[in-house]
Design an enzyme around this catalytic site. Structure first.
Site, mmCIF file in Angstrom:
data_model
loop_
_atom_site.group_PDB
_atom_site.id
_atom_site.type_symbol
_atom_site.label_atom_id
_atom_site.label_comp_id
_atom_site.label_asym_id
_atom_site.label_seq_id
_atom_site.Cartn_x
_atom_site.Cartn_y
_atom_site.Cartn_z
ATOM 1 N N ASP A 128 0.914 -1.293 0.114
ATOM 2 C CA ASP A 128 -0.053 0.049 0.027
ATOM 3 C C ASP A 128 1.000 1.283 0.115
ATOM 4 O O ASP A 128 2.233 1.039 0.117
ATOM 5 C CB ASP A 128 -0.890 -0.042 1.316
ATOM 6 C CG ASP A 128 -2.267 0.830 0.906
ATOM 7 O OD1 ASP A 128 -2.135 1.699 -0.058
ATOM 8 O OD2 ASP A 128 -3.221 0.648 1.423
HETATM 9 C C1 NOJ Z 1 -3.962 4.012 -0.065
HETATM 10 C C2 NOJ Z 1 -5.160 3.100 0.017
HETATM 11 O O1 NOJ Z 1 -4.809 2.464 1.343
HETATM 12 C C3 NOJ Z 1 -5.304 2.000 -1.012
HETATM 13 O O2 NOJ Z 1 -6.366 1.275 -0.970
HETATM 14 C C4 NOJ Z 1 -5.014 2.683 -2.399
HETATM 15 O O3 NOJ Z 1 -5.277 1.783 -3.159
HETATM 16 C C5 NOJ Z 1 -3.776 3.540 -2.316
HETATM 17 N N1 NOJ Z 1 -3.883 4.374 -1.304
HETATM 18 C C6 NOJ Z 1 -3.515 4.055 -3.759
HETATM 19 O O4 NOJ Z 1 -4.258 4.934 -3.993
#
Ligand code: NOJ
Length: 758
Positions: free
Chosen positions: A289
């Site tokens: 993430d």
């Molecule tokens: C943080 C989020 O937790 C995740 O779900 C997302 O895909 C990423 N950022 C990218 O935007």
């Protein structure tokens, strides 16, 4: 064939900075696994170590102005992917640098969060799960993929597969709710929708199963807090949707942010190596993430960035999303022998393989002229309408207030969300997208062109603490303005024959960094609802929200309640279709609705760990209010009625490993056609471990004409009857007695027994 030549052989050319399609082209042949592997090795063979590490690096394209300039990094071969960018021209410009100027000319993979639609917005995933119709989710994500692909995005960060049993957690909106069986069905359907029949299918994108794993179990429902999940719960409840995604061929996984049992998910070798690759045979790649690799330091796990890079890679994170920790440290780790070049290459291979399968080496560019045509396709709006209609859940309909007559003269539409395009499209729409949904007001106006529709928003609602993603800088209403808005709303309602109240949560009240302690209607909405109800007019409450809300007062005093969730582009039309009887609602809750936030986590599949014989006084409850659900999992009404009868288990006893058929008859006993979601629950009566009182193990949404009867058939085999046992330390199926219920929600009473024998 040499991959380099394939790159140049692409049928797109650059003309004055715009990519145009030379000819309509046939889909390239699907390469075999061996061909993919050979091509990957050919590319790998000519890459420097810096370029290999570059493939493991995903750059922040927008959002963070201080991040390294993508073009400079790409030119050196320092990036494999770019996210947070949504601009076809820029994609093509960056891609041109990658395939023409970077040393090994490897195309970039552009990724973005396309969660429930790109331009045509579908109901939020929690709503789509309420359809209990995986085909709805599959078709929605097929459209989302087609639009995203035309926009130059080849990789979406979805589906989100986190089981959520605590509605205080804001990200409950992004998933399929509390149940692993329903969650697994929705997971596979979304992967099929996004990816199509195979990775690289035209008009499709690569999906990403996220957030692996246990993110939905954050302590207290507070986003980013740690999760503690014993292995039994991980494997029986939190893993099934992820495993279903692997079985459906998902190309990528995203490791979660939080600590799972004190080990950060993005540094968790048990999750990413032992289970995902070892047990499930996942062949794609894992991206962290955002910033999660660097965060291993914050989490008190890694000593510094260097240690974080080592521990994430060793755990099985192939690509570092946005934190640049791999770019900064991996080369040093190889140089001093902490890591081997082979470790880096093992991470690069699945990334290159996805690029090969997606046909990026042949067609690295996006045809910019295609987009307008694709997003204007009328069938996309039709699919969004159908998905919204099938996702809504009728919670209450006293004295058959609904459907309303189309002959009504005066309708008041009241509430802060009634004309909000943002709230109608809901949480997490695509980066840079401008909401353009049909609102409740617009939907009702279109349905009743001859009637007088008056709208009054009432007092505004907003978060007590602004969302970190908030864009609006509009000053809040003053108390005087709110008072005047309240009075005006009541006066508008007083003039009407029927009042439709559109209440709930704004789009930024659910989603990431959007947890809350209470599940009440925020702001003065409940007060407004009570004031309007006191007028004695027929009132219909339409809920627009991304999480279940504790609407206890309404559940007793408001005659009709429709849970519309955040229904997307066509939301207002779908709501009007249901309110005025053109569509009979058939959705069911994918989550338990609790009476208050403090009762969370609340879910139906719990274990009964103290004997009810000890009497009412010793059951699981609080002394200051019931903990029974306000509405149970699986619940939803219709404008018709159904009877479910004649439950039959094909044999009283079945051998371990063999399937048993269960059937029941469903009859539409009302006077209009409608849908029923027939649900099957089981309970293993004894065994090595105690098992939940009920577990969903089958469901089918069927349509019946008035008086029509159908037999619904389910099969219970080892997948449904087995479980991961704490005592055995593995998945087992036991020779034990079972209860089975079939019915219209998780309180189903139609019951039978059967036994599994050796
Ligand atoms: C943080 C989020 O937790 C995740 O779900 C997302 O895909 C990423 N950022 C990218 O935007």
């Amino acid at each position: 064939m040499d991959v380099m030549r394939w790159a140049v052989a692409g049928v797109f050319g650059l003309v004055a900075g715009t990519i145009v399609s030379a000819t309509a082209q046939a889909a390239p042949p699907v390469p075999s696994d061996a061909e993919v592997a050979a091509r990957v090795e050919a590319v790998l063979g000519r890459m420097s170590i810096e370029e290999k590490i570059g493939q493991l690096t995903q750059l922040a394209g927008g959002l963070f102005p201080d991040a390294p300039k993508p073009a400079d990094v790409i030119r050196k071969g320092g990036a494999g992917s770019v996210l947070w960018l949504n601009d076809r021209k820029e994609f093509n410009a960056l891609q041109k640098i990658a395939v023409e100027e970077s040393p090994s000319k490897i195309p970039l993979l552009f990724g973005l969060d396309v969660i429930h639609g790109y331009r045509t917005i579908f109901p939020v995933p929690l709503a789509m799960a309420s359809s209990w119709d995986p085909a709805v989710a599959e078709r929605a994500q097929t459209v989302a993929a087609k639009e995203a692909r035309a926009a130059g995005i080849l990789w979406t960060f979805g589906p989100m597969l986190d089981i959520a049993r605590d509605a205080r957690w804001g990200r409950i909106v992004e998933g399929a709710g509390e149940d692993p069986f329903l969650g697994a069905a929705m997971a596979a359907a979304q992967v099929r929708g996004f990816q199509g029949p195979y990775l690289g299918a035209p008009d499709h994108v690569v999906a990403c199963a996220k957030h692996f794993a246990g993110y939905g179990a954050a302590d207290g429902g507070r986003d980013y807090d740690p999760s503690y999940l014993p292995e039994t719960r991980l494997r029986n409840v939190y893993f099934p949707p992820f495993q279903a995604a692997v079985k459906a061929g998902v190309g990528t996984f995203m490791s979660a942010y939080m600590d799972l049992n004190d080990v950060p998910a993005s540094g968790n070798r048990f999750l990413l190596h032992d289970v995902l690759r070892g047990e499930w045979g996942f062949q794609g790649f894992v991206v962290s993430d955002a910033f999660a690799v660097r965060s291993l330091v914050t989490q008190g796990f890694a000593r510094d960035g260097r240690d974080a890079a080592f521990r994430a890679l060793h755990a099985g994170v192939d690509m570092d999303m946005a934190s640049n920790t791999y770019a900064d440290h991996l080369a040093g780790l190889v140089k001093d022998g902490t890591l081997q070049l082979a470790d880096i290459e093992a991470a690069v291979r699945p990334i290159l393989a996805i690029k090969v399968r997606m046909g990026l080496f042949e067609q690295p560019y996006t045809d910019e002229s295609k987009f307008a045509q694709v997003v204007a396709l009328p069938e996309h709006r039709k699919e969004a309408l159908l998905a919204a209609q099938r996702s809504m859940v009728l919670l209450r309909n006293e004295r058959r207030l609904l459907p309303l007559a189309k002959t009504l003269g005066k309708v008041a539409v009241i509430g802060p969300l009634a004309d909000s395009q943002e709230a109608t499209e809901g949480s997490w729409i695509v980066f840079d997208h401008t909401p353009a949904a049909v609102t409740v007001v617009a939907g009702i106006r279109a349905k009743l062109p001859g009637a007088k529709i008056e709208y009054a928003p009432g007092p505004e609602i907003q978060r007590d603490i602004a969302s970190p993603f908030a864009q609006s800088t509009k000053p809040a209403q003053t108390p005087e303005q709110a008072k005047a808005a309240f009075r005006k709303a009541v006066a508008t309602a007083r003039n009407a024959d029927v009042v439709v109240m559109a209440l709930g949560e704004t789009a930024d009240m659910a989603g990431e960094a959007a947890s809350r302690a209470s599940l009440d209607l925020p702001g003065r909405q409940e007060e407004l609802l009570e004031a309007v109800a006191a007028l004695g007019k027929p009132v219909v409450l339409v809920l627009l929200n991304g999480r279940p809300l504790s609407i206890g007062w309404a559940a007793e005093h408001v005659p009709a309640i429709l849970e519309a969730w955040e229904p997307g582009s066509e939301g207002g039309h779908a709501i009007a279709d249901i309110l005025f009887g053109d569509v009979n609602p058939g959705g069911k809750l994918p989550v338990t609705i609790a009476r208050k936030g403090a009762n969370e986590p609340l879910y139906y599949a719990r274990n009964l760990t103290h004997s009810p014989e000890s009497g009412e006084r010793y059951t699981s409850r609080y002394w200051d209010g019931p903990t029974t659900p306000l509405y149970p999992f699986g619940f939803g009404l219709s404008y018709t009625t159904f009877s479910i009868a004649n439950l039959k288990v094909a044999a009283p006893q079945v051998k371990v490993g063999s399937p048993v058929a269960v059937t029941a008859e469903v009859t539409n006993t009302g006077s209009v056609a409608g849908d029923e979601v027939v649900q099957l629950y089981i309970h293993q009566k004894a065994g090595s471990d105690s098992r939940p009182m009920r577990e969903l193990k089958g469901f089918e949404r069927i349509t019946l004409k008035p008086g029509e009867k159908k037999t619904v058939a389910f099969t219970l085999g080892p997948d449904e009857l087995g479980y991961w046992s704490t005592q055995a330390g593995k998945r087992i199926q036991e020779a034990e007695a079972f209860d089975v219920w079939v019915g219209a929600d998780s309180f189903a009473t139609l019951h039978a027994d059967f036994a599994v024998a050796r």
